[in-house]
Motif scaffolding. Sequence first.
Motif, PDB file in Angstrom:
ATOM      1  N   VAL A  76     -30.874 -11.842 -59.464  1.00  0.00           N
ATOM      2  CA  VAL A  76     -32.065 -11.993 -60.312  1.00  0.00           C
ATOM      3  C   VAL A  76     -33.295 -11.503 -59.560  1.00  0.00           C
ATOM      4  N   ALA A  77     -33.435 -11.938 -58.311  1.00  0.00           N
ATOM      5  CA  ALA A  77     -34.597 -11.527 -57.519  1.00  0.00           C
ATOM      6  C   ALA A  77     -34.624 -10.021 -57.308  1.00  0.00           C
ATOM      7  N   VAL A  78     -33.483  -9.448 -56.945  1.00  0.00           N
ATOM      8  CA  VAL A  78     -33.420  -7.999 -56.709  1.00  0.00           C
ATOM      9  C   VAL A  78     -33.777  -7.226 -57.969  1.00  0.00           C
ATOM     10  N   GLN A  79     -33.171  -7.595 -59.107  1.00  0.00           N
ATOM     11  CA  GLN A  79     -33.412  -6.862 -60.347  1.00  0.00           C
ATOM     12  C   GLN A  79     -34.877  -6.919 -60.770  1.00  0.00           C
ATOM     13  N   LEU A  80     -35.478  -8.083 -60.697  1.00  0.00           N
ATOM     14  CA  LEU A  80     -36.862  -8.211 -61.148  1.00  0.00           C
ATOM     15  C   LEU A  80     -37.819  -7.467 -60.223  1.00  0.00           C
ATOM     16  N   VAL A  81     -37.522  -7.438 -58.928  1.00  0.00           N
ATOM     17  CA  VAL A  81     -38.362  -6.652 -58.013  1.00  0.00           C
ATOM     18  C   VAL A  81     -38.155  -5.161 -58.253  1.00  0.00           C
ATOM     19  N   LEU A  82     -36.919  -4.737 -58.508  1.00  0.00           N
ATOM     20  CA  LEU A  82     -36.688  -3.321 -58.827  1.00  0.00           C
ATOM     21  C   LEU A  82     -37.506  -2.897 -60.042  1.00  0.00           C
ATOM     22  N   ASN A  83     -37.679  -3.794 -60.996  1.00  0.00           N
ATOM     23  CA  ASN A  83     -38.477  -3.497 -62.189  1.00  0.00           C
ATOM     24  C   ASN A  83     -39.885  -3.065 -61.799  1.00  0.00           C
ATOM     25  N   ILE A  84     -40.385  -3.589 -60.679  1.00  0.00           N
ATOM     26  CA  ILE A  84     -41.743  -3.285 -60.229  1.00  0.00           C
ATOM     27  C   ILE A  84     -41.777  -2.053 -59.340  1.00  0.00           C
ATOM     28  N   VAL A  85     -40.878  -1.994 -58.359  1.00  0.00           N
ATOM     29  CA  VAL A  85     -40.963  -0.956 -57.332  1.00  0.00           C
ATOM     30  C   VAL A  85     -40.158   0.291 -57.672  1.00  0.00           C
ATOM     31  N   GLU A  86     -39.251   0.206 -58.635  1.00  0.00           N
ATOM     32  CA  GLU A  86     -38.459   1.356 -59.075  1.00  0.00           C
ATOM     33  C   GLU A  86     -38.392   1.372 -60.600  1.00  0.00           C
ATOM     34  N   PRO A  87     -39.539   1.315 -61.274  1.00  0.00           N
ATOM     35  CA  PRO A  87     -39.535   1.168 -62.740  1.00  0.00           C
ATOM     36  C   PRO A  87     -38.961   2.361 -63.460  1.00  0.00           C
ATOM     37  N   GLN A  88     -38.923   3.511 -62.804  1.00  0.00           N
ATOM     38  CA  GLN A  88     -38.354   4.702 -63.430  1.00  0.00           C
ATOM     39  C   GLN A  88     -36.856   4.599 -63.594  1.00  0.00           C
ATOM     40  N   SER A  89     -36.234   3.622 -62.929  1.00  0.00           N
ATOM     41  CA  SER A  89     -34.776   3.549 -62.905  1.00  0.00           C
ATOM     42  C   SER A  89     -34.179   2.356 -63.640  1.00  0.00           C
ATOM     43  N   SER A  90     -34.806   1.196 -63.554  1.00  0.00           N
ATOM     44  CA  SER A  90     -34.223   0.022 -64.193  1.00  0.00           C
ATOM     45  C   SER A  90     -35.297  -1.011 -64.469  1.00  0.00           C
ATOM     46  N   GLY A  91     -34.904  -2.052 -65.197  1.00  0.00           N
ATOM     47  CA  GLY A  91     -35.837  -3.124 -65.494  1.00  0.00           C
ATOM     48  C   GLY A  91     -35.371  -3.942 -66.677  1.00  0.00           C
ATOM     49  N   ILE A  92     -36.167  -4.939 -67.058  1.00  0.00           N
ATOM     50  CA  ILE A  92     -35.756  -5.830 -68.140  1.00  0.00           C
ATOM     51  C   ILE A  92     -35.838  -5.158 -69.506  1.00  0.00           C
ATOM     52  N   GLY A  93     -36.387  -3.968 -69.557  1.00  0.00           N
ATOM     53  CA  GLY A  93     -36.361  -3.201 -70.798  1.00  0.00           C
ATOM     54  C   GLY A  93     -35.112  -2.378 -70.971  1.00  0.00           C
ATOM     55  N   GLY A  94     -34.116  -2.576 -70.091  1.00  0.00           N
ATOM     56  CA  GLY A  94     -32.886  -1.794 -70.144  1.00  0.00           C
ATOM     57  C   GLY A  94     -31.648  -2.662 -70.196  1.00  0.00           C
ATOM     58  N   GLY A  95     -30.542  -2.131 -69.668  1.00  0.00           N
ATOM     59  CA  GLY A  95     -29.267  -2.834 -69.705  1.00  0.00           C
ATOM     60  C   GLY A  95     -28.542  -2.720 -68.377  1.00  0.00           C
ATOM     61  N   ALA A  96     -27.442  -3.455 -68.232  1.00  0.00           N
ATOM     62  CA  ALA A  96     -26.719  -3.469 -66.961  1.00  0.00           C
ATOM     63  C   ALA A  96     -25.278  -3.930 -67.172  1.00  0.00           C
ATOM     64  N   PHE A  97     -24.426  -3.555 -66.217  1.00  0.00           N
ATOM     65  CA  PHE A  97     -23.061  -4.044 -66.119  1.00  0.00           C
ATOM     66  C   PHE A  97     -22.874  -4.684 -64.748  1.00  0.00           C
ATOM     67  N   ALA A  98     -22.170  -5.804 -64.700  1.00  0.00           N
ATOM     68  CA  ALA A  98     -21.969  -6.498 -63.433  1.00  0.00           C
ATOM     69  C   ALA A  98     -20.524  -6.948 -63.284  1.00  0.00           C
ATOM     70  N   LEU A  99     -19.993  -6.814 -62.072  1.00  0.00           N
ATOM     71  CA  LEU A  99     -18.735  -7.439 -61.686  1.00  0.00           C
ATOM     72  C   LEU A  99     -19.071  -8.591 -60.750  1.00  0.00           C
ATOM     73  N   TYR A 100     -18.513  -9.765 -61.036  1.00  0.00           N
ATOM     74  CA  TYR A 100     -18.829 -10.934 -60.224  1.00  0.00           C
ATOM     75  C   TYR A 100     -17.544 -11.571 -59.705  1.00  0.00           C
ATOM     76  N   TRP A 101     -17.518 -11.790 -58.382  1.00  0.00           N
ATOM     77  CA  TRP A 101     -16.408 -12.477 -57.741  1.00  0.00           C
ATOM     78  C   TRP A 101     -16.814 -13.918 -57.464  1.00  0.00           C
ATOM     79  N   ASN A 102     -16.111 -14.853 -58.079  1.00  0.00           N
ATOM     80  CA  ASN A 102     -16.336 -16.274 -57.891  1.00  0.00           C
ATOM     81  C   ASN A 102     -15.357 -16.760 -56.827  1.00  0.00           C
ATOM     82  N   ALA A 103     -15.878 -17.000 -55.614  1.00  0.00           N
ATOM     83  CA  ALA A 103     -15.003 -17.323 -54.495  1.00  0.00           C
ATOM     84  C   ALA A 103     -14.286 -18.647 -54.698  1.00  0.00           C
ATOM     85  N   ALA A 104     -14.956 -19.620 -55.312  1.00  0.00           N
ATOM     86  CA  ALA A 104     -14.353 -20.938 -55.485  1.00  0.00           C
ATOM     87  C   ALA A 104     -13.092 -20.876 -56.334  1.00  0.00           C
TER      88      ALA A 104
END
Length: 579
Positions: A76-104
């Motif tokens: 969450v922190a990385v994505q929201l900061v990218l919205n500010i410092v790399e707005p040409q590439s990603s942000g909350i006005g777009g979409g994403a795909f994620a793979l998540y490994w739940n260690a537990a």
Amino acid sequence: MKALLPCGALLASLLLSPGPALAQDTSPQPEETTAIADAQPSVQARNFMVAAAHPLAAEAGRDILAKGGSAADAAVAVQLVLNIVEPQSSGIGGGAFALYWNAALSDLTSWDGRETAPAAAGPDYWLDENGEPLGFFDAVPGGRSVGVPGTLKLMEELHARYGRLPWTQVVAPAIRIAEEGFPVSQRMSASIAGAEKLAEFPGARAYFFTEDGTPLPEGATLRSPEFARTLRQIASEGSAPFYEGAIARDIVAATRTETNTGVLALDDLAAYEVKERDPVCMDYRVWEVCGMGPPSSGALTVGQILGILANWDLSGLGLGTEAQHLFLEASKLAFADRGLYMADTDFVDMPEGLLDPDYLTTRAALISEGEAMESADPGEPPWDDAALRAPGLEAPEYGTSHFAIVDSYGDMISITTTIESGFGSHVMTNGFLLNNELTDFSFTPEEDGNPVANRVEGGKRPRSSMSPTIVLEDGEPVLLIGSPGGSRIIPYVAQSLMGILDFGLDPQVAFDRPHLTNRNGATDIEAGPQAEELAQSLQALGHETNIRDLNSGLHAIAITPDGLIGAADRRREGIALGE
């Protein structure tokens, strides 16, 4: 990680472990030169790590992990900061795909935060008054290209499922940077200067240009009080204002542009859902390579390339022309199937046998080791629905980013995030840019009376090439990887996997080598010192070649018995950080 071999003494203690190992081909060959001078080994850490496309974003993620946060919190922190410092590439006005490994739970899941088409959109969405498809760059700017954004709801869902820190705490780093500002990077300044029509949109012009109308220069301090206000709303109320409240109303109003007026409605935003899907996995030698399935074509196409290559002993061939030729031919075959069959499976039936080993063996048999095919035809994988399809055309895609995170609890995330083209639709509201993701649909709904799988339909998610990947060995993650780059994401990731898995390259060394891509046509060779030599060696086998800039943004983290190894593509400004 058993498959990774050191590129120097510094990494030997981390990368070598007991158990079976791949053949080591360390002998230099003419083609085995790096695209980037002064190759360096990857970054090492023991407890946690972030690899992301901007130092401020990586630092925000690392700080969250250091405070006991999970991979989801840091994402969450990385994505929201990218919205500010790399707005040409990603942000909350777009979409994403994620793979998540739940260690537990030792469980791998994939999350679909891809944008959706408005309910009012239909197959003729990108046809003009004469029934002809619009030109791609004519369609991009303006509200008509905007799909319902999914990134924010994806971040909220990941945090709700896997987060350990309060939501307000993981949003806070982005609020601080938006208020205090940051120095514009050379890459961001150059992106602004190269974005045609960006200044024609008032919100973007006010934000990305100086008062005299010139692009923001490198080093200028950029603050975003408007986005800070948006983030404060999100911190206190979650995604509700974005999908059903004041921000939603502003998004709809913003799409009613004079150029390419949009049809997005409040009901479209309110109806949006993030989808948890099963990852698509391909057995490759001793590994299981897992990625995002439809509406992404990434895992299937990367899987097909690897499945075809599995018919050769690549490590025995070495890193030279023979292996490169096989990789390019396998890419042609995989992209042929991609163009015909792959789309959002909530709307389109697809063959279930695209990764069938027997099918891929028959595809591999089409490759001549001594001569390149001009182009490949789609195959006939086993499936129940033999409906006729027509292939769709490729669309450029530049506004994308990838990051990878491993936390101290063993949770991991590999996520690719986008607003599609650079600066998306150029439409800005509440301090963020809106995507132009609807241009990822085919502009032609049918050919010769046969429907195109990736045609526009209301509520449908456009086909993507994003390839967030997690590689497993003996049921445990050993590598996270992904990249931006439009449809070239697929060969960027597949080529890097081949280098790391088959040839034991350190991830950073694998990233630094010259890119070769083929999307079922001519072969593109990354410009650099050895480009002409590479071109000549491939031309001798019949490849048509082009030399061009191939600006990937690969990020990876390898998980070894002795620690973490991170790499960031030095073609961009990303870094890997950890402790």
